[in-house]
Structure formats: structure tokens, C-alpha cells
Design a protein around this motif. Structure first.
Motif, short mmCIF file in Angstrom:
data_model
loop_
_atom_site.label_atom_id
_atom_site.label_comp_id
_atom_site.label_asym_id
_atom_site.label_seq_id
_atom_site.Cartn_x
_atom_site.Cartn_y
_atom_site.Cartn_z
N GLN A 159 1.00 -1.15 -0.17
CA GLN A 159 0.07 -0.13 -0.05
C GLN A 159 0.97 1.27 -0.20
O GLN A 159 1.88 1.34 0.57
CB GLN A 159 -0.89 -0.08 1.21
N LYS A 160 0.02 2.17 -0.35
CA LYS A 160 0.68 3.51 -0.41
C LYS A 160 1.07 3.89 0.98
O LYS A 160 0.27 3.71 1.77
CB LYS A 160 0.00 4.78 -0.93
N PRO A 161 2.11 4.88 1.36
CA PRO A 161 3.15 5.42 0.50
C PRO A 161 4.22 4.50 0.03
O PRO A 161 4.99 5.12 -0.90
CB PRO A 161 3.63 6.50 1.35
N ASN A 162 4.19 3.37 0.20
CA ASN A 162 5.27 2.36 -0.45
C ASN A 162 5.18 2.30 -1.65
O ASN A 162 4.27 2.59 -2.73
CB ASN A 162 5.12 1.09 0.18
N VAL A 163 6.32 1.85 -2.52
CA VAL A 163 6.37 2.11 -4.07
C VAL A 163 6.40 0.77 -4.48
O VAL A 163 7.08 -0.21 -3.83
CB VAL A 163 7.72 2.92 -4.40
N CYS A 164 5.61 0.41 -5.56
CA CYS A 164 5.93 -0.98 -6.35
C CYS A 164 6.13 -0.81 -7.56
O CYS A 164 5.88 0.05 -8.38
CB CYS A 164 4.76 -2.05 -5.74
N GLN B 247 3.24 -10.45 -20.28
CA GLN B 247 2.90 -9.82 -21.75
C GLN B 247 2.58 -8.40 -21.52
O GLN B 247 3.09 -7.61 -22.46
CB GLN B 247 1.73 -10.63 -22.20
N ASP B 248 1.98 -8.07 -20.50
CA ASP B 248 1.35 -6.70 -20.35
C ASP B 248 2.44 -5.77 -19.69
O ASP B 248 1.89 -4.72 -19.52
CB ASP B 248 -0.05 -6.67 -19.79
N SER B 249 3.33 -6.35 -19.06
CA SER B 249 4.22 -5.61 -18.54
C SER B 249 5.23 -4.87 -19.38
O SER B 249 5.47 -5.27 -20.34
CB SER B 249 5.13 -6.23 -17.30
N MET C 208 4.82 2.07 -11.91
CA MET C 208 5.77 2.44 -12.86
C MET C 208 5.02 2.62 -14.18
O MET C 208 5.47 3.25 -14.97
CB MET C 208 6.85 1.54 -13.07
N HIS C 209 3.80 1.78 -14.30
CA HIS C 209 2.99 2.03 -15.54
C HIS C 209 1.62 2.07 -15.21
O HIS C 209 0.81 1.90 -16.16
CB HIS C 209 3.33 1.02 -16.44
N ALA D 264 8.87 7.56 -10.60
CA ALA D 264 8.13 7.84 -11.62
C ALA D 264 9.33 7.73 -12.74
O ALA D 264 10.28 8.43 -12.76
CB ALA D 264 7.38 9.14 -11.81
N GLY D 265 9.16 6.79 -13.73
CA GLY D 265 10.10 6.71 -14.83
C GLY D 265 10.87 5.37 -14.38
O GLY D 265 11.49 5.00 -15.84
#
Ligand code: OGA
Ligand code: MN
Length: 381
Positions: A109-114, A362-364, A118-119, A349-350
Motif C-alpha cells: 500500500q501507499k506510500p510504499n512504492v511497487c 505480456q502486459d508488463s 511504474m506504469h 516515476a519513470g
């Protein structure tokens, strides 16, 4: 006993890569007879007892985070690897489920980053658990679209690791979870590192066909502090090498509940996870631990009971997956991040890379082959 893996290596070549591929191979499956199993004390000629400090953690403090009394831990060293400590599942029976739930429900969960951030937009990734419930609770044999939880590859905590620049920065920090801080503090204190300050965490989520490429964890600014690793769910093979890729690594099993401390001369060694394996039969299956909830319902305990509803999801997930949590102290006492040009101070981000291999969705997004750990074909730095 066959010395299969080590015998294949010729002098001067990338021995680590060769042995990584040996254990990763599916067809035919490799010979696992050289793999050290600390839970069974085999082979005994390489395993040495590790000295712990039982007075560093009181039984009550330990039980609050789900640990047995330190005097009961089975802790080992490995010949030739000073500073490496392997603790064979020191958790109290019934306390792992609450840690597994944290890894699956709370820490993503936020505020952690996963990796999904990224997309995907913050609103799409703000309830990974809730959005995955339907897919993971139903026992359908049909191939349904993957849930977000199944697409989760990594989560970062505290100082968020930047996979592209391989740095941490003062600008990208959120509070480190207190419960994990406390667990880390106790384990490191028992291992002779009082005052360890958990500042960054990386959770890696492995499916049965995942692996983690060959790498050294050197982005932390103070290497005198140990690196800590906790394992949950499926077992795996861990390879611990030397300071050079030519040094053939030693293979060991990691089972659910096992912990590792890489310190001293072993802090900056090459390591990797070439393979995930089913948890061994006979080993107290994590699935059944839920039936014996930890009795430490004392004040301040972070080991709270896991509801039946939550456990259905957790146990289905870990039946085919593994979660590893590494905890790092980034800065030494009084140390600060060096001033960096603003271009370096990128936040999440990025970024696209993680250091998992295989199971490219496939979708990543196509992962950049930049991190030293992305691919066994990549050159390590
Ligand atoms: C890491 C790491 C090992 C593991 O995240 O840096 O080495 O067992 N993990 O997943
Ligand atoms: Mn590592």
C-alpha cells in the motif's frame, strides 16, 4: 556425494553464471545433492554454529514480533564465509501468517512504492489487495486474467531504491514500517549488531518460475552495517559467491521463516536466487500454521490474528510463490547523503527495472537490462 555444480567450472570463467544456470535449468532438473540444507544440518562439514547474543533480546520483546527466545534459535555460519549467519526459521509457531499478510496486504500500500506504479496511476495501484480478492479467493481452475497481486514483483520501503540509478536518495523517502523495523532490530541485535537502523526495504515477490539475477548489494552508503533477509512461502535455492564472478558460489536452501544476515566480509559478496522450489514435505507447512495462531496476544504484539478470509488469499498465494524481504541500513550513524545534481534526484516515476528475471508478463513494460541483476546475460558491474 556428487560435486556436480562445482566440478563443471573451469578456472578464469564466470563460475557464478555457470552454476546459476545449472540450478535454474528445468529440463532435465539439476542434481540438488550439493545444496546445503540448514534445516537438516546437512552437509555437516560446511556448517558451523553461529554465536548469538541471547541477552540482546528479551523473550517478551522477541515474542511481540513473533520470534522464539534467542537461546532456542538454530543459527549457523558457513565455512569460508565470515560474517554470514543463517537462522533456520526462528519464528514462533503460528506467527508467520501475520508477516505474510503484511507482505501481501499492507506493505504494497501507499506510500510504499511497487513495480505496478511504474506504469499505472496511483488510483489504480492504491488497493492491490482489494482488487485481487476475487481472483485469488475463487478456487477456479480456469485461466483468469492475472490479479494485481500476481503481477506484483517488488515493493520498496523507507528510502526507496531507484532501480535505474541504483541509488537511494534523501528526496525519496517515506516512513519505514515500525513492525518490520522492530523485527529487524531484534534479529540484528541477537546477531551482534546492536543499534541497527532499518532504513530501506526491498520486498521481492517470486512466482514458481522466477529467479533473481547475480548481484552485489552495494548501494547502501555504510557497508559496515549488515544486510538482513527474511523468507516466506515457497522454498528457494540461494547462491552465495565471492567478490569475483569467477568464484564458484555455494548453494543453500531457504525455506519459509528462514533469515540471513550478510555482514562483515560477507556483506559485499555476489549472490542470486536461481530457483524457486515447492516447500519440502514434512516441514511444518505454512498453510497449516494458521490453525495454531501465535499465543503472544500480549501488549504491543505486532503478531495479530489473521482472519480466515485474509488467510484464504494469503495461503493460496504462497502455495506457488515466495516473498523475500531484505532490510538495509543505508546511512551510518550521523552520515548524510552527498549532495547530488538535481538530475540524479529522480524519484519513482519513470523507473522500470527491477532485478527479477523470467516470467516477463505480456502486459508488463519491457524491463530495461540495465540493473546488474536483470539478466544472467547482462554484464555485472
Ligand atoms: C535482494 C536479495 C534475496 C532473496 O533483494 O537483494 O538478494 O532471497 N534477495 O530474494
Ligand atoms: Mn541482494
Amino acid at each position: 556425494m556428487a560435486k556436480m555444480a562445482a566440478a563443471m567450472v573451469e578456472s578464469g570463467e564466470d563460475a557464478f553464471r555457470k552454476i546459476f544456470k545449472f540450478y535454474k535449468r528445468r529440463n532435465p532438473p539439476p542434481d540438488f545433492s550439493d545444496v546445503i540444507d540448514f534445516s537438516r544440518g546437512l552437509p555437516s562439514d560446511k556448517i558451523v554454529p553461529a554465536k548469538l547474543d541471547p541477552s540482546a533480546v528479551s523473550d517478551v520483546e522477541g515474542a511481540r514480533v513473533g520470534l522464539r527466545p534467542v537461546r532456542d534459535w538454530r543459527a549457523f555460519g558457513l565455512q569460508g564465509f565470515p560474517g554470514f549467519i543463517f537462522i533456520s526459521n526462528p519464528f514462533l509457531l503460528g506467527s508467520q501468517p501475520s508477516w505474510v499478510r503484511r507482505c501481501l496486504k499492507t506493505y504494497p500500500q501507499k506510500p510504499n512504492v511497487c513495480n505496478l506504479d511504474m506504469h499505472m496511476s496511483p488510483s489504480e495501484t492504491q488497493d492491490i489487495w482489494g482488487k485481487s480478492l476475487r481472483g485469488l479467493s475463487s478456487p477456479s481452475g480456469k485461466r483468469e486474467p492475472k490479479t494485481l497481486l500476481e503481477k506484483l514483483r517488488w515493493v520498496t520501503l523507507g528510502y526507496h531504491y531507484n532501480w535505474d540509478t541504483k541509488t537511494y536518495s534523501a528526496d525519496h523517502h517515506t516512513p519505514f514500517p515500525e513492525d518490520l523495523h522492530s523485527l529487524s532490530e531484534h534479529v540484528t541485535a541477537a546477531c551482534g549488531f546492536p543499534g541497527f537502523n532499518a532504513e530501506a526495504g526491498i520486498l521481492n515477490y517470486y512466482r514458481s518460475d522466477s529467479s533473481l539475477g547475480i548481484h552485489v548489494d552495494e548501494s547502501e552508503l555504510d557497508h559496515s552495517r549488515p544486510l538482513l533477509s527474511f523468507c516466506f512461502g515457497q522454498s528457494s535455492i540461494f547462491l552465495l559467491g565471492g567478490t569475483r564472478r569467477q568464484d564458484p558460489p555455494t548453494a543453500m536452501f531457504m525455506h519459509s521463516g528462514d533469515m540471513m544476515v550478510m555482514s562483515g566480509e560477507s556483506r559485499l559478496l555476489y549472490h542470486a536466487v536461481p530457483r524457486i522450489l515447492p516447500a519440502p514435505e514434512g516441514q511444518a507447512a505454512l498453510e497449516t500454521e494458521h490453525c495454531s495462531p501465535a499465543s503472544s496476544n500480549q501488549d504491543g504484539s505486532v503478531v495479530e490474528p489473521v482472519s480466515e478470509e485474509d488467510w484464504v488469499v494469503c495461503s493460496r498465494y504462497i502455495q506457488s510463490s515466495r516473498v523475500n524481504v531484505t532490510v538495509r541500513q543505508v546511512l551510518g550513524p550521523g552520515q548524510r547523503f552527498p549532495e547530488t545534481p538535481s538530475s540524479q534526484q529522480r524519484t519513482g516515476a519513470g523507473q522500470t527495472a527491477g532485478y527479477h528475471e523470467g516470467h516477463e508478463d505480456q502486459d508488463s513494460v519491457k524491463r530495461k537490462r540495465r540493473s546488474s541483476c536483470d539478466s544472467d546475460d547482462a554484464d555485472e558491474t
